[in-house]
Motif scaffolding. Sequence first.
Motif, short mmCIF file in Angstrom:
data_model
loop_
_atom_site.label_atom_id
_atom_site.label_comp_id
_atom_site.label_asym_id
_atom_site.label_seq_id
_atom_site.Cartn_x
_atom_site.Cartn_y
_atom_site.Cartn_z
N LEU A 446 0.09 16.91 -0.69
CA LEU A 446 -0.35 17.28 0.65
C LEU A 446 0.46 16.48 1.67
O LEU A 446 0.40 15.25 1.71
N ASP A 447 1.21 17.16 2.49
CA ASP A 447 2.17 16.51 3.39
C ASP A 447 1.47 15.54 4.34
O ASP A 447 0.42 15.84 4.92
N LEU A 448 2.07 14.38 4.52
CA LEU A 448 1.59 13.37 5.46
C LEU A 448 2.75 12.94 6.34
O LEU A 448 3.91 13.03 5.96
N GLY A 449 2.42 12.44 7.52
CA GLY A 449 3.47 11.93 8.40
C GLY A 449 4.36 13.05 8.93
O GLY A 449 3.89 14.15 9.24
N ASP A 450 5.65 12.75 9.06
CA ASP A 450 6.59 13.76 9.53
C ASP A 450 6.64 14.93 8.56
O ASP A 450 6.48 14.75 7.36
N PRO A 451 6.86 16.14 9.08
CA PRO A 451 6.92 17.31 8.20
C PRO A 451 7.99 17.13 7.12
O PRO A 451 9.10 16.66 7.38
N GLY A 452 7.61 17.48 5.89
CA GLY A 452 8.54 17.36 4.78
C GLY A 452 8.55 15.96 4.20
O GLY A 452 7.80 15.06 4.61
N ARG A 453 9.41 15.76 3.24
CA ARG A 453 9.50 14.46 2.57
C ARG A 453 10.07 13.41 3.51
O ARG A 453 10.99 13.69 4.28
N ASP A 454 9.53 12.18 3.43
CA ASP A 454 10.01 11.10 4.28
C ASP A 454 9.97 9.78 3.53
O ASP A 454 9.45 9.71 2.41
N ASP A 455 10.51 8.73 4.17
CA ASP A 455 10.63 7.42 3.52
C ASP A 455 9.32 6.64 3.50
O ASP A 455 9.25 5.58 2.87
N VAL A 456 8.31 7.13 4.18
CA VAL A 456 7.03 6.41 4.25
C VAL A 456 6.06 6.93 3.20
O VAL A 456 5.50 6.17 2.41
N PHE A 457 5.85 8.26 3.18
CA PHE A 457 4.86 8.87 2.30
C PHE A 457 5.48 9.65 1.15
O PHE A 457 4.74 10.19 0.31
N GLY A 458 6.79 9.74 1.08
CA GLY A 458 7.41 10.59 0.07
C GLY A 458 7.06 12.04 0.33
O GLY A 458 7.11 12.52 1.46
N ALA A 459 6.66 12.74 -0.72
CA ALA A 459 6.27 14.15 -0.59
C ALA A 459 4.87 14.29 -0.02
O ALA A 459 4.47 15.38 0.39
N GLY A 460 4.08 13.19 0.01
CA GLY A 460 2.74 13.25 0.57
C GLY A 460 1.68 12.77 -0.41
O GLY A 460 1.96 12.16 -1.45
N LEU A 461 0.43 13.06 -0.09
CA LEU A 461 -0.73 12.61 -0.86
C LEU A 461 -0.85 13.40 -2.16
O LEU A 461 -0.84 14.63 -2.16
N VAL A 462 -0.96 12.69 -3.27
CA VAL A 462 -1.12 13.36 -4.56
C VAL A 462 -2.37 14.21 -4.55
O VAL A 462 -3.43 13.80 -4.07
N ASP A 463 -2.26 15.43 -5.06
CA ASP A 463 -3.39 16.37 -5.03
C ASP A 463 -4.17 16.27 -6.34
O ASP A 463 -4.15 17.16 -7.18
N LEU A 464 -4.88 15.14 -6.48
CA LEU A 464 -5.67 14.93 -7.69
C LEU A 464 -6.85 15.89 -7.76
O LEU A 464 -7.24 16.35 -8.84
N ASP A 465 -7.42 16.22 -6.60
CA ASP A 465 -8.61 17.07 -6.58
C ASP A 465 -8.38 18.40 -7.30
O ASP A 465 -9.21 18.85 -8.08
N ALA A 466 -7.25 19.03 -7.05
CA ALA A 466 -6.98 20.35 -7.62
C ALA A 466 -6.83 20.31 -9.14
O ALA A 466 -7.03 21.32 -9.80
N LEU A 467 -6.50 19.14 -9.67
CA LEU A 467 -6.30 19.01 -11.11
C LEU A 467 -7.55 18.57 -11.83
O LEU A 467 -7.60 18.54 -13.07
#
Length: 472
Positions: A446-467
Amino acid sequence: MTRAFLVAMLAAVLLILQPAVPQRLGDGAFSAAAWADDDDDDGGSDDDDDDGGGAGHSSRDDDDDDDDGGGGGGSRPSGSSGGGFLDTLFGTQRQPAAPPPAPAPPSAVPDEIVTLALDAADLATLLAQGFTVIEERPLPGVGTVSRRLRIPSDLTLADARTAARALPSGQDADFNHFYRPEQVVEGQDVCPGPDCPDSVLRDWPHGLPRDTVCGPGAPIGMIDTGINADHEAFAGARLEVTRLGRDVLEPSRAIHGTAVAALLVGQPGTRAPGLVPGTRVVAIDAFHRVGGDERADVFSLIEGLDILASEGVSVINLSLAGPPNSVLEEVVERLLSENDILLVASVGNAGPAAEPAYPAAFPPVIAVTAIDREGRVYRRAVRGAHVDLAAPGVEVWTAASVSGARWKTGTSFAVPFVSAAAALLRAERPDLGAPQVAEELLLRALDLGDPGRDDVFGAGLVDLDALCGGPL
């Protein structure tokens, strides 16, 4: 009255009052020293529970995992001469000298290198140059042999490594670097049993519902400090603990490892329920202690990784960090390419301007940063292009070392969320190899911060809930 008369009068007063002064300063210094004690890391009588002393005290607003504990209320340090009453009156008091900074902990063993797969001829060459074999260990899980070599007394560590790397089978040789757990300062929220958080993510605006238990997932391995396998959170858990280490080394404490393991397999209904409580976890304690420094050398670390490969785990949780090392990098690459194992590691807590930490920064490893309840990055998390995923890691509820539970903060405690997600995905999709599992986790983030991948959050929050497998 003359200045001389005033001085004489004040000196007489000082002589009368002086007997009381040292006692008052002594008491103050004693109190400051007592306040400096860590809440549960000193091996004292504190039972490390969450419902013990300190009623009414909360440190949840301290989200640091490497605070220096400074403070002390302004009491004069014991043994300082200080200034007298006259010095204070006339502005001549000398301030005590600041203590020298503590030396940085060593980054490597000072007189050793580590090699992989040296052939007989190259080993004989090094022995002829004055190297000696301290320890040799077959690594059947990754199909090689590691050695600790003591370097000749007339060589620097760098020159010794260069000599080994000059040989055809010694190109992976490196220092015997140290790796350290991402240690924490823990909260002490009082929690009298029934009022304890009943979920790892209680009160988080995102994350798993409180009545949800995930799993079981594919087997998870972890390398960490000691683990208190008798903690009530592990009653009924599929937790296997193996301690490495030479007998001459002091064992690590069961603080960090217990907390990380409980985030994975703490049992439902206990004070520290975990994310995938039905999953098999194979834990390796590869750490030892020198004073207050808990560390694992790379020779022990690769031994632990080899054991995990032999145990058939699909995911390895590494809540630890250290310098780049070519021996470790080679083993990590073999675990992925030859054993199909996915490694997940903490980016480290050295701060946003720090250099990347390893093994997280090795390309095959999923590098995990920590966020808080508001989706903000942990302020001491390392940043960079190597960051892959974010997960909860600020004020996460998990097991204390002896009994009960506490709030923990640090990138260490974000790693189990990604390890749990990887284990669930591997159980759900056994047809996917480790690289495909990593890619899928990034795509689902789940994307966080600036749109898309970034140096702070990477690709975003891991979507553990869906799994997750759903409610009980």
